[in-house]
Scaffold this motif. Structure first.
Motif, PDB file in Angstrom:
ATOM      1  N   ALA A  30       0.824  -1.204   0.000  1.00 58.20           N
ATOM      2  CA  ALA A  30       0.000   0.000   0.000  1.00 58.20           C
ATOM      3  C   ALA A  30       0.861   1.257   0.000  1.00 58.20           C
ATOM      4  CB  ALA A  30      -0.930  -0.008   1.215  1.00 58.20           C
ATOM      5  N   SER A  31       1.981   1.212   0.719  1.00 62.54           N
ATOM      6  CA  SER A  31       2.880   2.366   0.766  1.00 62.54           C
ATOM      7  C   SER A  31       3.505   2.645  -0.597  1.00 62.54           C
ATOM      8  CB  SER A  31       3.974   2.135   1.806  1.00 62.54           C
ATOM      9  OG  SER A  31       3.420   1.969   3.093  1.00 62.54           O
TER      10      SER A  31
ATOM     11  N   ALA B 239     -10.870  -6.434   2.042  1.00 56.76           N
ATOM     12  CA  ALA B 239     -12.082  -5.623   1.890  1.00 56.76           C
ATOM     13  C   ALA B 239     -11.980  -4.342   2.705  1.00 56.76           C
ATOM     14  CB  ALA B 239     -13.308  -6.436   2.326  1.00 56.76           C
ATOM     15  N   PHE B 240     -11.410  -4.440   3.904  1.00 61.10           N
ATOM     16  CA  PHE B 240     -11.240  -3.251   4.737  1.00 61.10           C
ATOM     17  C   PHE B 240     -10.269  -2.260   4.097  1.00 61.10           C
ATOM     18  CE2 PHE B 240     -12.424  -5.500   8.982  1.00 61.10           C
ATOM     19  CZ  PHE B 240     -13.746  -5.539   8.561  1.00 61.10           C
ATOM     20  N   LEU B 241      -9.233  -2.770   3.448  1.00 61.22           N
ATOM     21  CA  LEU B 241      -8.289  -1.881   2.763  1.00 61.22           C
ATOM     22  C   LEU B 241      -8.980  -1.154   1.607  1.00 61.22           C
ATOM     23  CD1 LEU B 241      -5.002  -4.022   2.589  1.00 61.22           C
ATOM     24  CD2 LEU B 241      -5.726  -2.385   4.342  1.00 61.22           C
ATOM     25  N   VAL B 242      -9.829  -1.867   0.875  1.00 58.94           N
ATOM     26  CA  VAL B 242     -10.560  -1.235  -0.226  1.00 58.94           C
ATOM     27  C   VAL B 242     -11.506  -0.164   0.316  1.00 58.94           C
ATOM     28  CG1 VAL B 242     -12.262  -1.622  -2.062  1.00 58.94           C
ATOM     29  CG2 VAL B 242     -10.396  -3.247  -1.721  1.00 58.94           C
TER      30      VAL B 242
ATOM     31  N   PHE C 263      -3.693  -0.313  11.520  1.00 61.86           N
ATOM     32  CA  PHE C 263      -4.196   1.056  11.423  1.00 61.86           C
ATOM     33  C   PHE C 263      -3.352   1.872  10.449  1.00 61.86           C
ATOM     34  CE2 PHE C 263      -3.998   5.499  12.872  1.00 61.86           C
ATOM     35  CZ  PHE C 263      -5.341   5.845  12.755  1.00 61.86           C
ATOM     36  N   ALA C 264      -2.036   1.725  10.514  1.00 62.27           N
ATOM     37  CA  ALA C 264      -1.163   2.452   9.588  1.00 62.27           C
ATOM     38  C   ALA C 264      -1.460   2.064   8.139  1.00 62.27           C
ATOM     39  CB  ALA C 264       0.302   2.181   9.930  1.00 62.27           C
ATOM     40  N   THR C 265      -1.737   0.781   7.898  1.00 64.51           N
ATOM     41  CA  THR C 265      -2.071   0.329   6.545  1.00 64.51           C
ATOM     42  C   THR C 265      -3.384   0.951   6.079  1.00 64.51           C
ATOM     43  OG1 THR C 265      -0.991  -1.789   7.066  1.00 64.51           O
ATOM     44  CG2 THR C 265      -2.316  -1.696   5.064  1.00 64.51           C
ATOM     45  N   PHE C 266      -4.359   1.029   6.980  1.00 62.32           N
ATOM     46  CA  PHE C 266      -5.618   1.700   6.637  1.00 62.32           C
ATOM     47  C   PHE C 266      -5.369   3.144   6.199  1.00 62.32           C
ATOM     48  CE2 PHE C 266      -8.452  -1.035   9.661  1.00 62.32           C
ATOM     49  CZ  PHE C 266      -8.403  -2.072   8.742  1.00 62.32           C
ATOM     50  N   MET C 267      -4.554   3.855   6.949  1.00 62.36           N
ATOM     51  CA  MET C 267      -4.310   5.265   6.648  1.00 62.36           C
ATOM     52  C   MET C 267      -3.566   5.431   5.318  1.00 62.36           C
ATOM     53  SD  MET C 267      -5.752   7.102   8.941  1.00 62.36           S
ATOM     54  CE  MET C 267      -7.042   5.860   8.790  1.00 62.36           C
ATOM     55  N   VAL C 268      -2.650   4.515   5.037  1.00 59.59           N
ATOM     56  CA  VAL C 268      -1.924   4.585   3.755  1.00 59.59           C
ATOM     57  C   VAL C 268      -2.894   4.354   2.598  1.00 59.59           C
ATOM     58  CG1 VAL C 268      -0.170   3.463   2.341  1.00 59.59           C
ATOM     59  CG2 VAL C 268       0.304   3.941   4.744  1.00 59.59           C
ATOM     60  N   CYS C 269      -3.847   3.438   2.772  1.00 68.07           N
ATOM     61  CA  CYS C 269      -4.847   3.199   1.722  1.00 68.07           C
ATOM     62  C   CYS C 269      -5.737   4.428   1.545  1.00 68.07           C
ATOM     63  CB  CYS C 269      -5.698   1.983   2.073  1.00 68.07           C
ATOM     64  SG  CYS C 269      -4.812   0.418   1.908  1.00 68.07           S
TER      65      CYS C 269
ATOM     66  N   THR D 284       0.840   4.116  -2.884  1.00 68.43           N
ATOM     67  CA  THR D 284       0.573   5.512  -2.535  1.00 68.43           C
ATOM     68  C   THR D 284       1.700   6.419  -2.992  1.00 68.43           C
ATOM     69  OG1 THR D 284      -0.697   4.797  -0.611  1.00 68.43           O
ATOM     70  CG2 THR D 284       0.046   7.078  -0.624  1.00 68.43           C
ATOM     71  N   ALA D 285       2.939   5.973  -2.809  1.00 71.54           N
ATOM     72  CA  ALA D 285       4.080   6.776  -3.244  1.00 71.54           C
ATOM     73  C   ALA D 285       4.048   6.987  -4.758  1.00 71.54           C
ATOM     74  CB  ALA D 285       5.381   6.102  -2.825  1.00 71.54           C
ATOM     75  N   SER D 286       3.697   5.940  -5.492  1.00 68.76           N
ATOM     76  CA  SER D 286       3.628   6.043  -6.947  1.00 68.76           C
ATOM     77  C   SER D 286       2.535   7.013  -7.384  1.00 68.76           C
ATOM     78  CB  SER D 286       3.368   4.659  -7.548  1.00 68.76           C
ATOM     79  OG  SER D 286       3.181   4.727  -8.943  1.00 68.76           O
TER      80      SER D 286
END
Length: 475
Positions: free
Chosen positions: A13-14, A365-368, A312-318, A17-19
């Motif tokens: 995910a990071s 699904a939560f990441l989406v 939580f950090a992964t959620f925020m990055v998404c 997001t960077a891309s």
């Protein structure tokens, strides 16, 4: 799913997001802003991000502090209900007062109320903590209405093109996610600095009314400092702006009259009504997700310990990825169309935990869903800026939060299973998607009518609108 498997999701995910961020910020349109616009964005974002940082720092430790004070699960539930209830009841009043007396003043009131709410956390007394929850509920209403209202008014008063608003909302959502991660780390470090203990020292007891320091109270102290920094920025750098300050007869508008006018505007204008409904349905589902993602992942993982900080950090990055994708999509799609597809994707994502307990499927699904949150806020922020009348913006924004808080209270006060809760969320999101299609059709019809008649069906001429705003300026 074993705990180490969460790390590849965070890294993936990071990288995504960077891309997306590099592509968005390197595009020619990202640098084509009028003179003074970047400075204006910095003026707004600098203060706003301090305010949301103060809010993010408290979130993970509210329940933990109440639990450490020895309150029962029922008592804690009542405290949470009181917070959302005060937001529902007092929010429209606060919004109408902000429109009348000035958004800057009420931005500072947000700081004062939230600082007082944080300070109550040091007192091991149920009724003092209840007062803190009531203040926190009002503060939340101000956070999600007054700051947007001030920014939109100031943006138009300075003569910037309305199309640039979406860029400001996109940056706010992106930076908000960064601030959320940083705030979580700072709050965790503060809580680990010293154990929870009475102010005078000695052995900890649960005697009612004791002043406590350290432990789960420390993040609230850090939040106070950050909020005061944001308040100083608002006090010294922001100008004042207003909504409605008089009634139709030229007299001073009363607070109840202002709320009545706001309700009438919502009920009489289908576009304003639809905007409020889709806002409440999506954000109600979002708050339900906030409450339920932890038990959902625990249930799917069984007895396994989960790395909630990394999750939580992964959620925020998404969420950050979603905000950057919004900037790309608006290059070839109308914002109203982006909103429709956002609701459709959100519906599909929260239908997954309603249908399966597979840990990998639920987490994906939560990441989406978090990705759609990143799309939603800049899209709906821009649509609301064009649809809601400026003179009653803070009032209407808080009226929108009434059904939202009803949904949240329903989640808190019922004992639905995890799958049932997500089924209801998916149903609400499907309804939001349907209503958004109707809203899009109305907007498109207005645009086509404007093209045929050569008249702008939306906002007034920018020069005339600015004159009206200046006439409403503080004497």
């Amino acid at each position: 799913m074993s705990s180490p498997a969460f790390l590849p999701f965070f890294l993936g995910a990071s990288l995504l997001t960077a891309s997306l961020t590099c592509r968005t910020w390197s595009s020619p349109s990202s640098s084509a802003s009028p003179p003074g616009f970047s400075q204006f964005q910095l003026l707004y974002l600098g203060a706003y991000l301090c305010m949301v940082a103060g809010d993010w720092m408290q979130g993970p430790y509210v329940y933990a502090l109440y639990d450490a004070y020895g309150f029962s699960q029922r008592d804690i539930a009542v405290l949470f209900v009181a917070g959302f209830g005060s937001s529902m009841v007092l929010g429209p009043i606060a919004g109408s007062l902000a429109d009348k007396y000035g958004r800057k003043k009420f931005a500072l009131l947000y700081v004062a109320a939230y600082v007082c709410s944080c300070l109550t956390k040091h007192v091991n007394s149920y009724w003092v903590l209840m007062l803190g929850r009531l203040l926190g509920g009002v503060s939340t209403s101000l956070l999600f209405s007054v700051f947007d209202s001030w920014m939109i008014n100031e943006h138009n008063a300075r003569g910037f093109d309305p199309s640039l608003l979406s860029g400001t909302f996109t940056k706010a959502v992106f930076a908000n996610s960064v601030v959320a991660i940083a705030s979580g780390l700072a709050a965790n470090a503060a809580a680990a600095g010293a154990p929870l203990a009475p102010l005078a020292g000695g052995a900890w007891t649960s005697d009612d009314g004791k002043l406590m320091v350290g432990g789960a109270t420390a993040p609230f102290d850090v939040a106070v400092l950050v909020l005061l920094c944001g308040g100083a920025a608002v006090a010294n750098c922001w100008g004042e702006n207003y909504g409605a300050r008089s009634d139709d007869k030229g007299g001073e508008a009363g607070n109840l009259d202002a709320i009545k006018c706001g309700v009438q505007a919502v009920l009489r204008d289908e576009k304003i009504l639809l905007t409020g409904l889709v806002t409440s349905l999506f954000e109600g589902s979002m708050y339900a997700f906030v409450f339920m993602w932890t038990p959902a992942l625990k249930e799917s993982a069984g007895a396994e310990e989960l790395p909630f900080g990394l999750i939580f950090a992964t959620f925020m990055v998404c969420c950050m990825a979603g905000s950057q994708t919004f900037g790309i999509l608006t290059g070839f799609m109308e914002i109203r169309e982006v909103a429709t597809w956002t609701f459709a994707l959100a519906t599909a994502s929260l239908a997954v935990p309603a249908l399966t307990a597979n840990p990998t499927g639920v987490f994906l699904a939560f990441l989406v869903f978090e990705f759609t949150v990143g799309l939603y806020f800049p899209a709906m922020g821009t649509l609301k800026s064009a649809i809601v009348p400026e003179k009653m913006r803070s009032t209407v924004y808080n009226i929108y939060r009434v059904p939202l808080n009803v949904i949240v209270l329903g989640v808190l006060l019922t004992s639905m299973s995890v799958s049932s809760t997500f089924f209801c969320c998916a149903a609400m999101l499907a309804a939001a998607c349907f209503l958004q299609r109707r809203l899009s059709a109305l907007i498109e019809a207005d645009e086509n009518k404007a093209k045929r008649t050569g008249v702008d069906s939306g906002a007034a001429d920018p020069a005339q609108e600015r004159q009206a705003m200046l006439a409403n300026a503080e004497p």
